[in-house]
Design a protein around this motif. Sequence first.
Motif, short mmCIF file in Angstrom:
data_model
loop_
_atom_site.label_atom_id
_atom_site.label_comp_id
_atom_site.label_asym_id
_atom_site.label_seq_id
_atom_site.Cartn_x
_atom_site.Cartn_y
_atom_site.Cartn_z
N VAL A 84 0.86 -1.18 0.00
CA VAL A 84 0.00 0.00 0.00
C VAL A 84 0.89 1.22 0.00
CG1 VAL A 84 -1.72 1.31 1.31
CG2 VAL A 84 -1.87 -1.18 1.21
N GLY A 85 0.59 2.20 -0.86
CA GLY A 85 1.40 3.40 -0.95
C GLY A 85 1.08 4.39 0.16
N ALA A 86 2.13 5.02 0.71
CA ALA A 86 1.93 6.00 1.78
C ALA A 86 1.10 7.19 1.28
CB ALA A 86 3.28 6.48 2.31
N GLN A 87 1.31 7.59 0.01
CA GLN A 87 0.55 8.72 -0.53
C GLN A 87 -0.93 8.39 -0.60
OE1 GLN A 87 1.51 11.83 -1.21
NE2 GLN A 87 -0.63 12.27 -1.69
N GLY A 88 -1.26 7.16 -0.99
CA GLY A 88 -2.67 6.76 -1.04
C GLY A 88 -3.31 6.77 0.33
N VAL A 89 -2.56 6.36 1.35
CA VAL A 89 -3.09 6.38 2.72
C VAL A 89 -3.32 7.81 3.17
CG1 VAL A 89 -2.57 5.78 5.13
CG2 VAL A 89 -2.02 4.17 3.30
N VAL A 90 -2.38 8.70 2.82
CA VAL A 90 -2.55 10.11 3.19
C VAL A 90 -3.82 10.67 2.56
CG1 VAL A 90 -1.57 12.42 2.90
CG2 VAL A 90 -0.11 10.52 3.62
N GLN A 91 -4.06 10.35 1.30
CA GLN A 91 -5.27 10.85 0.63
C GLN A 91 -6.53 10.37 1.33
OE1 GLN A 91 -4.89 9.63 -3.45
NE2 GLN A 91 -3.27 11.11 -3.91
N ARG A 92 -6.53 9.12 1.74
CA ARG A 92 -7.72 8.60 2.44
C ARG A 92 -7.86 9.20 3.83
NH1 ARG A 92 -9.04 2.45 0.44
NH2 ARG A 92 -8.30 2.70 -1.71
N LEU A 93 -6.74 9.49 4.48
CA LEU A 93 -6.81 10.16 5.78
C LEU A 93 -7.42 11.54 5.64
CD1 LEU A 93 -3.35 9.20 7.37
CD2 LEU A 93 -5.60 8.55 8.23
N VAL A 94 -7.02 12.24 4.58
CA VAL A 94 -7.58 13.58 4.33
C VAL A 94 -9.08 13.48 4.05
CG1 VAL A 94 -7.56 15.53 2.72
CG2 VAL A 94 -5.40 14.55 3.53
N GLU A 95 -9.49 12.49 3.27
CA GLU A 95 -10.92 12.31 3.00
C GLU A 95 -11.69 11.99 4.28
OE1 GLU A 95 -11.06 9.21 0.15
OE2 GLU A 95 -10.14 10.38 -1.46
N THR A 96 -11.08 11.19 5.16
CA THR A 96 -11.73 10.86 6.43
C THR A 96 -11.88 12.10 7.31
OG1 THR A 96 -10.72 8.66 6.33
CG2 THR A 96 -11.60 9.35 8.46
N GLU A 97 -10.90 13.01 7.23
CA GLU A 97 -10.95 14.23 8.04
C GLU A 97 -11.98 15.22 7.52
OE1 GLU A 97 -10.03 16.76 11.12
OE2 GLU A 97 -9.51 14.65 10.82
N GLY A 98 -12.40 15.07 6.25
CA GLY A 98 -13.41 15.98 5.70
C GLY A 98 -12.93 16.77 4.51
N GLY A 99 -11.82 16.38 3.93
CA GLY A 99 -11.33 17.06 2.74
C GLY A 99 -10.04 17.80 3.00
N LEU A 100 -9.38 18.21 1.91
CA LEU A 100 -8.09 18.85 2.00
C LEU A 100 -8.16 20.19 2.70
CD1 LEU A 100 -5.10 18.74 1.24
CD2 LEU A 100 -5.67 19.79 -0.96
N GLU A 101 -9.23 20.98 2.45
CA GLU A 101 -9.32 22.30 3.06
C GLU A 101 -9.37 22.20 4.58
OE1 GLU A 101 -12.60 24.40 1.45
OE2 GLU A 101 -11.80 24.47 -0.59
N ALA A 102 -10.18 21.28 5.10
CA ALA A 102 -10.27 21.12 6.55
C ALA A 102 -8.94 20.66 7.13
CB ALA A 102 -11.36 20.12 6.91
N ALA A 103 -8.26 19.74 6.44
CA ALA A 103 -6.98 19.24 6.95
C ALA A 103 -5.92 20.33 6.93
CB ALA A 103 -6.53 18.04 6.13
N VAL A 104 -5.87 21.13 5.83
CA VAL A 104 -4.88 22.20 5.73
C VAL A 104 -5.15 23.27 6.77
CG1 VAL A 104 -4.04 24.06 4.26
CG2 VAL A 104 -4.37 21.78 3.31
N GLU A 105 -6.44 23.57 7.00
CA GLU A 105 -6.78 24.58 8.01
C GLU A 105 -6.29 24.14 9.39
OE1 GLU A 105 -10.90 25.41 8.23
OE2 GLU A 105 -10.70 26.83 9.88
N GLU A 106 -6.52 22.85 9.73
CA GLU A 106 -6.05 22.36 11.00
C GLU A 106 -4.53 22.32 11.03
OE1 GLU A 106 -8.03 18.68 11.31
OE2 GLU A 106 -9.87 19.54 12.10
N GLY A 107 -3.92 22.02 9.86
CA GLY A 107 -2.47 22.00 9.80
C GLY A 107 -1.88 23.36 10.11
N SER A 108 -2.53 24.44 9.61
CA SER A 108 -2.03 25.78 9.89
C SER A 108 -2.13 26.08 11.37
CB SER A 108 -2.82 26.81 9.07
OG SER A 108 -4.18 26.81 9.47
N GLU A 109 -3.19 25.57 12.05
CA GLU A 109 -3.30 25.78 13.48
C GLU A 109 -2.18 25.08 14.21
OE1 GLU A 109 -7.09 24.56 14.81
OE2 GLU A 109 -8.18 26.11 13.74
#
Length: 453
Positions: A263-288
Amino acid sequence: LHTRWNPLPGRFKDYIAMPKYNMYQSLHTTVLGPGNHPVEFQIRTHEMHRRAEYGVAAHWKYKEDASSKGKSASGADPDSSQLDWVQQINEWQRETDDPGEFLDSLRFELNTTEVYVFTPKGDVIALPKNATPVDLAYAIHSEVGDRCIGARVNGRLVPLSSKLSNGDICEILVSRAEDAGPSRDWLSFAASPRAISKIKQHFSRERREEAIERGKDQLARQLRRSGLPIQRLLTVEHLTAVADSYRLQNVDALYAAIGEGNVGAQGVVQRLVETEGGLEAAVEEGSEDKHLATLHRRSPGKNDAGVVVEGQPDMWVKLAKCCTPLPGDAIIGFITRENGVSVHRRDCTNAANLLSQPERIVKVDWAVSGGVGYLVAVQVEALDRTGLLSELTKALSDQGISIISALVSTTKDRLAKVRLTFECSDPQFLEHLIKQMRRVSGVYDVYRVSQAS
């Protein structure tokens, strides 16, 4: 029996008249024997006993033997080893997780001839043709095979790759070292399916542990490279959801699949982002998270507390250590003599004393920006056991939390109370941390406390 010894009431069972669902038949009775000790008797015929020991499938064998005239002059049954062979297949099936490997072993067993080797105690062990001392060691016991370091055949030391012949007396030499284990080279000369399977299982466990560690490192590096928040995305809930999406058993299986390259690490990251609610939500939390890290690196300033005084936004504010308020708590401000405004929770143990001086009370609110690290104290109550504190700290460290202090006490009733102090920037994340700690075995309550309580 009942005329000689007194039977116990209710302990007589007639399974001959009414056999069990698996066709088991027997008479059971319990009597008071010598010394008034209860003794159970089971009375059945040879046919019933064979069925009880080997199951219904052995019934044909007994019937065939009863009418067969192919016995030897000594009365021994030349086919008596057939049921032992079936029992051996049953053991292989229990020991082998892979169905394909089991079928390969079965095909090998059906098409191979055997050699018979003696142990130093005189036991005879059947091994496949071209068997080596390694095969004998695993036939005796899997631990003997794992710890095998040499062999003595007919009184002489021989290499482990030596082939055994009919009538050889073979003694296995084992190591007492704790880290003793098989060698990969054994796979090149081991002949029995059991030995090959056990050697592969040993190295599969070893490789799996290494793969899990590699998977964790690869996933963490990929998250950092993508600029995403590790603390928020690498939670048990998110990882379990991703593991389920890949049809993997658990989080460790997910890490192992990443480490092994399945399993590719990049693919897992994409699914983690989807589980969190999308890239925008994840990036917003990342900035915090980045903002929180920046606040830890820079020197304290006036707005580090994340609280503003009404009408005086530049006033020096600090959070009281007695109640450690978090965003969302109802708070009051108290003007100190030298340290600016001290912010307390309204339910603080010192609040009543502070409110008795209304001229020093000011209105304060939580700043809109947020993202500040706040001291939090939680109390864990659990049944005292070995490894409790280690598992609690691991539950926090897995979420990216560093513990500032820990206070542990136990009672005579073996109840443990653990107070942990750490930094948290989000009340919702604190609730998540509390849930993680409640999952630790033996923990029956986790709640937030003030420093003074």
